[in-house]
Write a protein that holds these residues in place. Structure first.
Motif, PDB file in Angstrom:
ATOM      1  N   ARG A  75      24.220  61.250  90.541  1.00  0.00           N
ATOM      2  CA  ARG A  75      24.832  62.545  90.814  1.00  0.00           C
ATOM      3  C   ARG A  75      23.834  63.664  90.595  1.00  0.00           C
ATOM      4  N   ASP A  76      24.030  64.724  91.375  1.00  0.00           N
ATOM      5  CA  ASP A  76      23.337  65.995  91.144  1.00  0.00           C
ATOM      6  C   ASP A  76      24.454  67.001  90.910  1.00  0.00           C
ATOM      7  N   ASN A  77      24.773  67.240  89.647  1.00  0.00           N
ATOM      8  CA  ASN A  77      25.922  68.091  89.326  1.00  0.00           C
ATOM      9  C   ASN A  77      25.720  69.533  89.792  1.00  0.00           C
ATOM     10  N   ALA A  78      24.487  69.975  89.821  1.00  0.00           N
ATOM     11  CA  ALA A  78      24.222  71.340  90.278  1.00  0.00           C
ATOM     12  C   ALA A  78      24.554  71.516  91.751  1.00  0.00           C
ATOM     13  N   LYS A  79      24.486  70.412  92.503  1.00  0.00           N
ATOM     14  CA  LYS A  79      24.764  70.462  93.938  1.00  0.00           C
ATOM     15  C   LYS A  79      26.103  69.843  94.296  1.00  0.00           C
ATOM     16  N   ASN A  80      26.881  69.457  93.283  1.00  0.00           N
ATOM     17  CA  ASN A  80      28.184  68.798  93.536  1.00  0.00           C
ATOM     18  C   ASN A  80      28.022  67.631  94.499  1.00  0.00           C
ATOM     19  N   THR A  81      26.980  66.873  94.287  1.00  0.00           N
ATOM     20  CA  THR A  81      26.619  65.796  95.206  1.00  0.00           C
ATOM     21  C   THR A  81      26.512  64.474  94.461  1.00  0.00           C
ATOM     22  N   VAL A  82      26.971  63.429  95.114  1.00  0.00           N
ATOM     23  CA  VAL A  82      26.807  62.074  94.596  1.00  0.00           C
ATOM     24  C   VAL A  82      26.132  61.237  95.673  1.00  0.00           C
ATOM     25  N   TYR A  83      25.264  60.350  95.225  1.00  0.00           N
ATOM     26  CA  TYR A  83      24.514  59.498  96.134  1.00  0.00           C
ATOM     27  C   TYR A  83      24.835  58.021  95.861  1.00  0.00           C
ATOM     28  N   LEU A  84      24.628  57.216  96.869  1.00  0.00           N
ATOM     29  CA  LEU A  84      24.720  55.775  96.694  1.00  0.00           C
ATOM     30  C   LEU A  84      23.504  55.156  97.362  1.00  0.00           C
ATOM     31  N   GLN A  85      22.576  54.684  96.540  1.00  0.00           N
ATOM     32  CA  GLN A  85      21.404  53.990  97.046  1.00  0.00           C
ATOM     33  C   GLN A  85      21.760  52.518  97.175  1.00  0.00           C
ATOM     34  N   MET A  86      21.676  52.011  98.380  1.00  0.00           N
ATOM     35  CA  MET A  86      22.058  50.634  98.655  1.00  0.00           C
ATOM     36  C   MET A  86      20.819  49.847  99.069  1.00  0.00           C
ATOM     37  N   ASN A  87      20.481  48.857  98.275  1.00  0.00           N
ATOM     38  CA  ASN A  87      19.321  48.008  98.560  1.00  0.00           C
ATOM     39  C   ASN A  87      19.770  46.571  98.774  1.00  0.00           C
ATOM     40  N   ILE A  88      18.892  45.809  99.371  1.00  0.00           N
ATOM     41  CA  ILE A  88      19.144  44.373  99.622  1.00  0.00           C
ATOM     42  C   ILE A  88      20.522  44.209 100.256  1.00  0.00           C
ATOM     43  N   LEU A  89      20.756  44.961 101.324  1.00  0.00           N
ATOM     44  CA  LEU A  89      22.059  44.944 101.971  1.00  0.00           C
ATOM     45  C   LEU A  89      22.355  43.581 102.579  1.00  0.00           C
ATOM     46  N   LYS A  90      23.617  43.218 102.490  1.00  0.00           N
ATOM     47  CA  LYS A  90      24.093  41.941 103.013  1.00  0.00           C
ATOM     48  C   LYS A  90      25.101  42.185 104.127  1.00  0.00           C
ATOM     49  N   LEU A  91      25.318  41.158 104.918  1.00  0.00           N
ATOM     50  CA  LEU A  91      26.283  41.279 106.012  1.00  0.00           C
ATOM     51  C   LEU A  91      27.644  41.725 105.483  1.00  0.00           C
ATOM     52  N   GLU A  92      28.005  41.209 104.317  1.00  0.00           N
ATOM     53  CA  GLU A  92      29.326  41.520 103.756  1.00  0.00           C
ATOM     54  C   GLU A  92      29.435  42.936 103.206  1.00  0.00           C
ATOM     55  N   ASP A  93      28.355  43.691 103.239  1.00  0.00           N
ATOM     56  CA  ASP A  93      28.419  45.098 102.845  1.00  0.00           C
ATOM     57  C   ASP A  93      28.878  45.986 104.001  1.00  0.00           C
ATOM     58  N   THR A  94      29.010  45.406 105.175  1.00  0.00           N
ATOM     59  CA  THR A  94      29.481  46.162 106.328  1.00  0.00           C
ATOM     60  C   THR A  94      30.890  46.691 106.062  1.00  0.00           C
ATOM     61  N   ALA A  95      31.057  47.992 106.201  1.00  0.00           N
ATOM     62  CA  ALA A  95      32.339  48.622 105.900  1.00  0.00           C
ATOM     63  C   ALA A  95      32.241  50.115 106.182  1.00  0.00           C
ATOM     64  N   VAL A  96      33.385  50.765 106.164  1.00  0.00           N
ATOM     65  CA  VAL A  96      33.409  52.222 106.110  1.00  0.00           C
ATOM     66  C   VAL A  96      33.376  52.604 104.634  1.00  0.00           C
ATOM     67  N   TYR A  97      32.436  53.436 104.296  1.00  0.00           N
ATOM     68  CA  TYR A  97      32.253  53.866 102.917  1.00  0.00           C
ATOM     69  C   TYR A  97      32.862  55.257 102.740  1.00  0.00           C
ATOM     70  N   TYR A  98      33.709  55.363 101.738  1.00  0.00           N
ATOM     71  CA  TYR A  98      34.406  56.611 101.461  1.00  0.00           C
ATOM     72  C   TYR A  98      33.968  57.160 100.110  1.00  0.00           C
ATOM     73  N   CYS A  99      33.834  58.459 100.070  1.00  0.00           N
ATOM     74  CA  CYS A  99      33.554  59.148  98.820  1.00  0.00           C
ATOM     75  C   CYS A  99      34.854  59.742  98.282  1.00  0.00           C
ATOM     76  N   ASN A 100      35.005  59.685  96.987  1.00  0.00           N
ATOM     77  CA  ASN A 100      36.148  60.323  96.333  1.00  0.00           C
ATOM     78  C   ASN A 100      35.653  61.243  95.240  1.00  0.00           C
ATOM     79  N   ALA A 101      36.204  62.439  95.210  1.00  0.00           N
ATOM     80  CA  ALA A 101      35.859  63.409  94.168  1.00  0.00           C
ATOM     81  C   ALA A 101      37.119  63.791  93.417  1.00  0.00           C
TER      82      ALA A 101
END
Length: 120
Positions: free
Chosen positions: A71-97
């Protein structure tokens, strides 16, 4: 009112990486928990990772060691770094605040989602 907008999805080969971003805006007094969830075709939405305002994180077992939430609280931003992606990671990704507004309301707001497709 709180608005949440995700970005960064796309097509990536298995083993590759992607970084998702999510910005919250509006009459926010304090952002509490921010998190990422995903929904694959034909499946229920599931938790991927969350982070509290004081930096505590939680991950789904399926992504531990591969994904990192930050998170960068000053920017009200959250990140998700995704590495070593797999086929089963395929999806719609939603953010919740989960935010406390300037009027003292506690709101949980979802973004519109960003599609991540992992190909072989």
């Amino acid at each position: 009112q709180v608005q949440v907008v995700e970005s960064g999805g796309g097509l990536v080969q298995a083993g590759g990486s992607l970084r998702l971003s999510c910005v919250a805006s509006g009459s926010i007094l304090r952002l509490n928990i921010m998190g990422w969830y995903r929904q694959a075709p034909g499946k229920q939405r599931e938790l991927v990772a969350t982070e509290t305002s004081d930096g505590r994180t939680d991950y789904a077992d399926s992504v531990k060691g591969r994904f990192t939430i930050s998170r960068d609280n000053a920017k009200n931003t959250v990140y998700l770094q995704m590495n070593i992606l797999k086929l089963e990671d395929t999806a719609v990704y939603y953010c919740n605040a989960a935010a406390t507004t300037q009027l003292g309301l506690y709101l949980s707001t979802w973004g519109q989602g960003t599609l991540v497709t992992v190909s072989s």
